[in-house]
Design a protein around this motif. Structure first.
Motif, PDB file in Angstrom:
ATOM      1  N   LEU A 123     -24.762  -2.723   0.273  1.00  0.00           N
ATOM      2  CA  LEU A 123     -24.304  -4.055  -0.136  1.00  0.00           C
ATOM      3  C   LEU A 123     -23.345  -3.974  -1.316  1.00  0.00           C
ATOM      4  CD1 LEU A 123     -27.521  -6.191   0.379  1.00  0.00           C
ATOM      5  CD2 LEU A 123     -25.397  -6.261   1.712  1.00  0.00           C
ATOM      6  N   ASP A 124     -23.230  -2.802  -1.941  1.00  0.00           N
ATOM      7  CA  ASP A 124     -22.216  -2.630  -2.978  1.00  0.00           C
ATOM      8  C   ASP A 124     -20.815  -2.642  -2.362  1.00  0.00           C
ATOM      9  OD1 ASP A 124     -22.603  -0.135  -1.720  1.00  0.00           O
ATOM     10  OD2 ASP A 124     -22.065   0.972  -3.539  1.00  0.00           O
ATOM     11  N   GLN A 125     -20.748  -2.499  -1.033  1.00  0.00           N
ATOM     12  CA  GLN A 125     -19.480  -2.590  -0.312  1.00  0.00           C
ATOM     13  C   GLN A 125     -19.186  -4.024   0.129  1.00  0.00           C
ATOM     14  OE1 GLN A 125     -17.597   0.298  -0.070  1.00  0.00           O
ATOM     15  NE2 GLN A 125     -19.256   1.022  -1.381  1.00  0.00           N
ATOM     16  N   VAL A 126     -20.195  -4.884   0.040  1.00  0.00           N
ATOM     17  CA  VAL A 126     -20.077  -6.279   0.474  1.00  0.00           C
ATOM     18  C   VAL A 126     -19.804  -7.196  -0.718  1.00  0.00           C
ATOM     19  CG1 VAL A 126     -21.322  -8.200   1.553  1.00  0.00           C
ATOM     20  CG2 VAL A 126     -21.589  -5.875   2.450  1.00  0.00           C
ATOM     21  N   PHE A 127     -20.543  -6.971  -1.798  1.00  0.00           N
ATOM     22  CA  PHE A 127     -20.421  -7.805  -2.991  1.00  0.00           C
ATOM     23  C   PHE A 127     -19.547  -7.132  -4.040  1.00  0.00           C
ATOM     24  CE2 PHE A 127     -24.745  -8.954  -1.485  1.00  0.00           C
ATOM     25  CZ  PHE A 127     -24.583 -10.321  -1.362  1.00  0.00           C
ATOM     26  N   PRO A 128     -18.658  -7.886  -4.666  1.00  0.00           N
ATOM     27  CA  PRO A 128     -18.042  -7.344  -5.872  1.00  0.00           C
ATOM     28  C   PRO A 128     -19.093  -7.378  -6.980  1.00  0.00           C
ATOM     29  CG  PRO A 128     -17.107  -9.506  -5.327  1.00  0.00           C
ATOM     30  CD  PRO A 128     -18.119  -9.173  -4.275  1.00  0.00           C
ATOM     31  N   ILE A 129     -19.311  -6.232  -7.619  1.00  0.00           N
ATOM     32  CA  ILE A 129     -20.330  -6.127  -8.673  1.00  0.00           C
ATOM     33  C   ILE A 129     -19.628  -5.772  -9.976  1.00  0.00           C
ATOM     34  CG2 ILE A 129     -22.422  -4.966  -9.442  1.00  0.00           C
ATOM     35  CD1 ILE A 129     -23.076  -4.415  -6.483  1.00  0.00           C
ATOM     36  N   PHE A 130     -19.882  -6.569 -11.000  1.00  0.00           N
ATOM     37  CA  PHE A 130     -19.228  -6.427 -12.287  1.00  0.00           C
ATOM     38  C   PHE A 130     -20.253  -6.084 -13.369  1.00  0.00           C
ATOM     39  CE2 PHE A 130     -16.910  -9.426  -9.676  1.00  0.00           C
ATOM     40  CZ  PHE A 130     -15.599  -8.978  -9.772  1.00  0.00           C
ATOM     41  N   PRO A 131     -19.819  -5.424 -14.446  1.00  0.00           N
ATOM     42  CA  PRO A 131     -20.747  -5.078 -15.521  1.00  0.00           C
ATOM     43  C   PRO A 131     -21.061  -6.246 -16.459  1.00  0.00           C
ATOM     44  CG  PRO A 131     -18.573  -4.197 -16.000  1.00  0.00           C
ATOM     45  CD  PRO A 131     -18.510  -4.805 -14.625  1.00  0.00           C
ATOM     46  N   THR A 132     -20.153  -7.237 -16.526  1.00  0.00           N
ATOM     47  CA  THR A 132     -20.344  -8.370 -17.438  1.00  0.00           C
ATOM     48  C   THR A 132     -19.854  -9.657 -16.796  1.00  0.00           C
ATOM     49  OG1 THR A 132     -18.159  -8.186 -18.445  1.00  0.00           O
ATOM     50  CG2 THR A 132     -19.952  -6.905 -19.486  1.00  0.00           C
ATOM     51  N   VAL A 133     -20.316 -10.775 -17.318  1.00  0.00           N
ATOM     52  CA  VAL A 133     -19.828 -12.081 -16.853  1.00  0.00           C
ATOM     53  C   VAL A 133     -18.337 -12.202 -17.152  1.00  0.00           C
ATOM     54  CG1 VAL A 133     -19.975 -14.584 -17.207  1.00  0.00           C
ATOM     55  CG2 VAL A 133     -22.068 -13.224 -16.988  1.00  0.00           C
ATOM     56  N   ALA A 134     -17.909 -11.712 -18.304  1.00  0.00           N
ATOM     57  CA  ALA A 134     -16.486 -11.784 -18.663  1.00  0.00           C
ATOM     58  C   ALA A 134     -15.621 -11.047 -17.642  1.00  0.00           C
ATOM     59  CB  ALA A 134     -16.269 -11.227 -20.065  1.00  0.00           C
ATOM     60  N   ALA A 135     -16.081  -9.893 -17.180  1.00  0.00           N
ATOM     61  CA  ALA A 135     -15.332  -9.152 -16.158  1.00  0.00           C
ATOM     62  C   ALA A 135     -15.320  -9.919 -14.843  1.00  0.00           C
ATOM     63  CB  ALA A 135     -15.928  -7.760 -15.960  1.00  0.00           C
ATOM     64  N   ALA A 136     -16.439 -10.523 -14.488  1.00  0.00           N
ATOM     65  CA  ALA A 136     -16.548 -11.245 -13.216  1.00  0.00           C
ATOM     66  C   ALA A 136     -15.705 -12.511 -13.188  1.00  0.00           C
ATOM     67  CB  ALA A 136     -18.011 -11.596 -12.944  1.00  0.00           C
ATOM     68  N   THR A 137     -15.475 -13.100 -14.352  1.00  0.00           N
ATOM     69  CA  THR A 137     -14.723 -14.356 -14.408  1.00  0.00           C
ATOM     70  C   THR A 137     -13.269 -14.160 -14.814  1.00  0.00           C
ATOM     71  OG1 THR A 137     -15.436 -14.755 -16.689  1.00  0.00           O
ATOM     72  CG2 THR A 137     -16.784 -15.721 -14.917  1.00  0.00           C
ATOM     73  N   GLY A 138     -12.877 -12.907 -15.008  1.00  0.00           N
ATOM     74  CA  GLY A 138     -11.490 -12.618 -15.337  1.00  0.00           C
ATOM     75  C   GLY A 138     -11.163 -12.725 -16.809  1.00  0.00           C
ATOM     76  N   ALA A 139     -12.180 -12.846 -17.660  1.00  0.00           N
ATOM     77  CA  ALA A 139     -11.945 -12.987 -19.088  1.00  0.00           C
ATOM     78  C   ALA A 139     -11.706 -11.641 -19.767  1.00  0.00           C
ATOM     79  CB  ALA A 139     -13.136 -13.704 -19.745  1.00  0.00           C
ATOM     80  N   GLU A 140     -11.842 -10.547 -19.019  1.00  0.00           N
ATOM     81  CA  GLU A 140     -11.555  -9.218 -19.572  1.00  0.00           C
ATOM     82  C   GLU A 140     -10.994  -8.337 -18.467  1.00  0.00           C
ATOM     83  OE1 GLU A 140     -15.713  -6.728 -19.248  1.00  0.00           O
ATOM     84  OE2 GLU A 140     -15.493  -8.051 -20.945  1.00  0.00           O
ATOM     85  N   PRO A 141     -10.343  -7.234 -18.830  1.00  0.00           N
ATOM     86  CA  PRO A 141      -9.775  -6.329 -17.818  1.00  0.00           C
ATOM     87  C   PRO A 141     -10.834  -5.900 -16.800  1.00  0.00           C
ATOM     88  CG  PRO A 141      -9.062  -5.686 -20.008  1.00  0.00           C
ATOM     89  CD  PRO A 141     -10.103  -6.788 -20.186  1.00  0.00           C
TER      90      PRO A 141
ATOM     91  N   ALA B 133     -15.743 -21.697   3.083  1.00  0.00           N
ATOM     92  CA  ALA B 133     -15.207 -22.741   2.212  1.00  0.00           C
ATOM     93  C   ALA B 133     -14.085 -22.187   1.334  1.00  0.00           C
ATOM     94  CB  ALA B 133     -16.318 -23.328   1.346  1.00  0.00           C
ATOM     95  N   GLY B 134     -13.721 -20.915   1.541  1.00  0.00           N
ATOM     96  CA  GLY B 134     -12.656 -20.308   0.761  1.00  0.00           C
ATOM     97  C   GLY B 134     -13.080 -19.913  -0.637  1.00  0.00           C
ATOM     98  N   GLY B 135     -14.380 -19.738  -0.834  1.00  0.00           N
ATOM     99  CA  GLY B 135     -14.892 -19.420  -2.159  1.00  0.00           C
ATOM    100  C   GLY B 135     -15.013 -17.936  -2.426  1.00  0.00           C
ATOM    101  N   THR B 136     -15.362 -17.629  -3.675  1.00  0.00           N
ATOM    102  CA  THR B 136     -15.616 -16.249  -4.075  1.00  0.00           C
ATOM    103  C   THR B 136     -17.039 -16.148  -4.621  1.00  0.00           C
ATOM    104  OG1 THR B 136     -14.774 -16.584  -6.326  1.00  0.00           O
ATOM    105  CG2 THR B 136     -13.193 -15.839  -4.662  1.00  0.00           C
ATOM    106  N   PHE B 137     -17.627 -14.990  -4.441  1.00  0.00           N
ATOM    107  CA  PHE B 137     -19.016 -14.774  -4.842  1.00  0.00           C
ATOM    108  C   PHE B 137     -19.115 -13.383  -5.438  1.00  0.00           C
ATOM    109  CE2 PHE B 137     -23.495 -13.755  -4.145  1.00  0.00           C
ATOM    110  CZ  PHE B 137     -24.126 -14.954  -4.455  1.00  0.00           C
TER     111      PHE B 137
END
Length: 123
Positions: A95-113, A73-77
């Motif tokens: 699976l750390d090579q399959v999923f992008p894993i972020f330390p915070t929600v802000a990092a995952a949503t682009g709200a922080e570097p 569907a062209g989405g991101t996860f």
């Protein structure tokens, strides 16, 4: 242990906060909620595992299934996880090579570097 699921919107992202244990007994509830979100039109999904105490192979399968459902569907996860015990599971299974894993929600949503353009290394 009971599984808690809370959904919120952060910018263009749907954030699913998961709490408790994700195992053979609770994983179907997580699967249903992820399918509802994706089928309901969510295309940028972030699963926050910050309050997850335990994750087994059934839970991993649910996450992989959601990713496979979202990609066509062209989405991101993305996943939010800082717990070493969970990060170890993702590393051992590669699976750390399959999923992008972020330390915070802000990092995952682009709200922080270090936001969605590139996951922060977990190793």
């Amino acid at each position: 242990m009971e599984l808690s699921l809370t959904t919120r919107t952060v910018g263009e992202h749907t954030v699913l906060e998961v709490g408790g244990e994700v195992d053979v007994y609770t994983a179907p509830k997580l699967r249903e909620r992820l399918i509802e979100l994706i089928d309901g039109g969510s295309r940028k999904v972030v699963v926050d595992l910050g309050r997850v105490d335990f994750l087994d192979s059934t839970g991993l399968g649910v996450l992989v299934g959601a990713l496979k459902r979202l990609r066509p569907a062209g989405g991101t996860f993305g996943l939010v996880c800082e717990k070493e015990s969970l990060l170890k599971i993702f590393r051992i299974t590669a699976l750390d090579q399959v999923f992008p894993i972020f330390p915070t929600v802000a990092a995952a949503t682009g709200a922080e570097p270090g936001g969605p353009s590139g996951a922060v290394p977990t190793a």
